[in-house]
Design an enzyme around this catalytic site. Structure first.
Site, short mmCIF file in Angstrom:
data_model
loop_
_atom_site.label_atom_id
_atom_site.label_comp_id
_atom_site.label_asym_id
_atom_site.label_seq_id
_atom_site.Cartn_x
_atom_site.Cartn_y
_atom_site.Cartn_z
CG HIS A 54 -1.97 -1.08 1.18
ND1 HIS A 54 -3.16 -0.99 0.49
CD2 HIS A 54 -1.98 -2.30 1.76
CE1 HIS A 54 -3.85 -2.10 0.64
NE2 HIS A 54 -3.15 -2.92 1.40
CG ASN A 127 -8.01 -4.23 0.65
OD1 ASN A 127 -7.25 -3.28 0.79
ND2 ASN A 127 -7.64 -5.49 0.85
CE1 TYR A 337 -2.60 -2.28 7.37
CE2 TYR A 337 -2.24 -4.61 7.80
CZ TYR A 337 -2.65 -3.59 6.96
OH TYR A 337 -3.11 -3.89 5.71
#
Length: 487
Positions: A54, A127, A337
């Site tokens: 990303h 997404n 993350y």
């Protein structure tokens, strides 16, 4: 208005920003030229590690407004009152390419949303597709390696892409999404967003529901064909960024309507397939969409690096009334993350303005201290240990979400099998929902990639997956691949 004075990093005025100091007119430069050395050294350090996935992204601020009562399903404060508005930041992105990649490419799009609620930041990191390629995080590094640039050729290789998919039949559903029309949105404004994973809501009575999020674009779905995308990527690599910024600057604010699907927790164990499998959707006939509110983007960032590149989202950022589910991919992301941000931005990334919670004056209230780029001046009367006798922050004793019942033995386990828990049924259903024109483009896109694969066994394994999804689907892809190879 008087002209502002140019200064060094330490605040001293700069006499000359056009000429470096030297020993005579034509002599060598002087290391004592503080401004030159500082300027070059600072320039060398302008870039930080890009996201491992990303990397290429765009973002905007806005608000979320509750339009329908969902207080019976969650006690999350920002969702508890019809008409309540919460500030948000939304980052869109492509997945596989680098920061300098083009926007108009065939790739899933990230839809990462940060709610600045009165109970802390809530991050919904989704997404533009409701499913994903894999369902266990242990496969994620291998999956991404197969989709990104090959370490030898330096380009994305069809051999790698399709070889991984050949060994991952669970990817067939997402492949059908990706290679279909929605694989290349015309812009970020003209695509839907999904939480993808299953999450948990808990209401004020302690009752829990599993939930899936659907953000439906109010602009309508618009997509690009492969030829249109190739042309646009060459003419304007930042096409999606351009479209988003210009629309907001014109006052044409993009919006999405949020719907959710809700499953009582007790129904999960006996559902006909694993409801925590992110490669599958919940049929709307079983769990219909319920409208929640409206998301609007109405302000562009002032600085893309500070507010988009340094934006940090983590699926583990929950608020009271919302929590995780046993979804394995989600469980892996809960760690990955935040850890990626600690590497990329440093342990104090939550002190950056775009990431800082607005619920607590002065930033997060905890006993974490120091580290690189610490900007929160906690000292003197702010103790760095707990418990203490100095009225420092204390725990509430109330969990954010209800606990989940678990059983069984530790170890590595296959995902639980249910009556219809196979890899292909939903991919076939998606294919059969497409119009004839959509099917033709799907087949052409798949055949274009498969025809470039060098190993016949890899091609055959992929074709077997499409045959298993739908015999017509498999036959058409097989015939299209054969025709391209004969040419």
């Amino acid at each position: 208005m008087s002209q502002r004075v140019l200064t060094t990093e330490s605040g001293a005025p700069v006499a000359d920003n056009q000429n470096s100091a030297s020993a005579g007119i034509g002599g060598p430069l002087l290391i004592q030229d503080q401004h030159l050395i500082e300027k070059l050294a600072r320039f060398n350090r302008e870039r930080i590690p890009e996201r491992v996935v990303h990397a290429r992204g765009s973002g905007a601020y806005g608000h979320f407004e509750v339009t329908d009562d969902v207080s019976g399903f969650t006690h999350a404060d920002f969702l508890n009152t019809v008409g309540k508005r919460t500030e948000v930041f939304l980052r869109f992105s492509t997945v596989a390419d680098s920061l300098g990649g083009a926007d108009a490419v065939r790739d899933p799009r990230g839809f990462a949303l940060k709610f600045y609620t009165e109970e802390g930041n809530y991050d919904l990191v989704g997404n533009n597709t409701p499913v994903f390629f894999i369902k266990d995080p242990i496969k994620f590094p291998d999956f991404i390696h197969s989709q990104k640039r090959d370490p030898f050729t330096g380009r994305q290789e069809p051999d790698n892409v399709f070889d991984f998919w050949a060994h991952s039949p669970e990817a067939t559903h997402q492949i059908t999404w990706l290679m279909g029309d929605r694989g290349i949105p015309a812009s970020y404004r003209h695509m839907d967003g999904f939480g993808s994973h299953t999450y948990q809501w808990t209401n004020a009575r302690g009752e829990s529901f599993f939930v899936k999020y659907h953000f439906k674009t109010d602009q309508g779905i618009r997509c690009l064909t492969a030829d249109e995308a190739a042309k646009l990527a060459g003419e304007d690599p930042t096409s999606h960024q351009t479209d988003l910024v210009q629309a907001i600057e014109r006052g044409v604010y993009p919006s999405w309507t949020l719907h959710v699907q809700l499953m009582p927790v007790a129904e999960a164990a006996n559902y006909r397939f694993n409801p925590f499998d992110v490669t599958k959707v919940w049929p709307h006939a079983d769990y219909p969409l319920k409208r929640v509110g409206r998301l609007v983007l109405d302000r562009n960032p002032d600085n893309v690096f500070a507010e988009v590149e340094q934006a940090a989202f983590s699926p583990n950022n929950f608020v009271p009334g919302i929590g995780p589910s046993p979804d394995k991919m989600l469980q892996g992301r809960l760690f990955a993350y935040a850890d990626a941000h600690r590497y990329r931005l440093g342990v104090n990334h939550t002190q950056l303005a775009v990431n800082a919670p607005k619920a607590v004056p002065g930033g997060a209230a905890n006993y974490g201290r120091d580290g690189l780029m610490a900007a929160n001046p906690q000292g003197r009367y702010a103790k760095n240990y707990e418990p203490n006798s100095y009225d420092g922050p204390a725990e509430t004793g109330t969990p954010l979400a209800a606990p989940l019942a678990v059983s069984g033995h530790t170890g590595t386990h296959e995902a639980p099998l249910h009556t219809k828990d196979d890899h292909f049924v939903q991919a076939g259903a998606l294919y059969r929902l497409m119009s004839e024109d959509e099917k033709q483009r799907l087949v052409a896109n798949l055949a274009g990639g498969l025809s470039q694969v060098s190993r016949n066994d890899v091609v055959e394994k992929n074709l077997a997956h499409f045959h298993a999804a739908d015999p017509e689907y498999g036959k058409r892809v097989e015939e299209a691949v054969r025709a391209l190879r004969e040419d």
